[in-house]
Motif scaffolding. Sequence first.
Motif, short mmCIF file in Angstrom:
data_model
loop_
_atom_site.label_atom_id
_atom_site.label_comp_id
_atom_site.label_asym_id
_atom_site.label_seq_id
_atom_site.Cartn_x
_atom_site.Cartn_y
_atom_site.Cartn_z
N HIS A 35 60.50 -15.97 5.51
CA HIS A 35 60.71 -15.01 6.59
C HIS A 35 62.14 -14.44 6.54
CE1 HIS A 35 56.99 -16.40 8.45
NE2 HIS A 35 57.09 -15.37 9.27
N ALA A 38 62.48 -12.10 3.57
CA ALA A 38 61.82 -10.81 3.81
C ALA A 38 62.68 -9.92 4.71
CB ALA A 38 60.45 -11.05 4.44
N MET A 39 63.31 -10.51 5.71
CA MET A 39 64.19 -9.72 6.59
C MET A 39 65.43 -9.25 5.83
SD MET A 39 63.86 -11.64 10.32
CE MET A 39 65.45 -12.33 10.08
N GLU A 42 64.70 -6.59 3.51
CA GLU A 42 64.09 -5.46 4.22
C GLU A 42 62.70 -5.14 3.68
OE1 GLU A 42 66.87 -2.21 4.46
OE2 GLU A 42 68.38 -3.46 5.45
N LYS A 43 61.92 -6.20 3.47
CA LYS A 43 60.53 -6.05 2.99
C LYS A 43 59.64 -5.69 4.17
CE LYS A 43 60.94 -7.71 -1.33
NZ LYS A 43 60.35 -7.22 -2.54
N GLU A 44 58.58 -4.97 3.87
CA GLU A 44 57.61 -4.60 4.89
C GLU A 44 56.23 -5.09 4.47
OE1 GLU A 44 57.70 -0.46 5.80
OE2 GLU A 44 59.84 -0.43 6.14
N GLY A 45 55.36 -5.23 5.43
CA GLY A 45 53.98 -5.61 5.14
C GLY A 45 53.75 -7.10 5.26
N ARG A 46 52.57 -7.50 4.83
CA ARG A 46 52.15 -8.89 4.96
C ARG A 46 52.40 -9.64 3.66
NH1 ARG A 46 47.14 -9.26 8.84
NH2 ARG A 46 47.40 -11.40 8.18
N ARG A 90 53.49 -10.72 -4.07
CA ARG A 90 54.45 -10.31 -3.01
C ARG A 90 55.25 -11.51 -2.54
NH1 ARG A 90 54.52 -5.71 -0.22
NH2 ARG A 90 54.78 -6.76 1.77
#
Length: 124
Positions: A35, A38-39, A42-46, A90
């Motif tokens: 998590h 990802a922040m 700056e990743k987006e999506g699932r 991903r």
Amino acid sequence: GSFRNWLLKGVAGPDGKCRNDSMSFVDVRDCAAQHVAAMELEKEGRFMSLDRSLHWNDLALLMKELYPAMPSAEPFNGELCKVTEFDRTRQESLGVPVRKIPEILKEAADELKRRGELPREQVK
């Protein structure tokens, strides 16, 4: 059910056998690190967050190895379901390695023993 209950009561169904199904695992610390990554990236999506899935026949053996007092379960002996598979491309793009299922379960069992929530020997 919870991991503690599986170790104390076993994983067998009403027929005394393992389920013909699979289960996926992730260590909460790895999920949290994913998590954060990802922040920060700056990743987006699932994203999936897991090591892999194992069939309950394999999980029962692994848990029994980790905690021999766990009640035994007969393996499912029919046509085994296909173990759930995931595309972790991903997840891997986050650069966060995940602990493997044996390590996750061993650390969980050790922690339950340390906290006194899992007896060293099963009382009959």
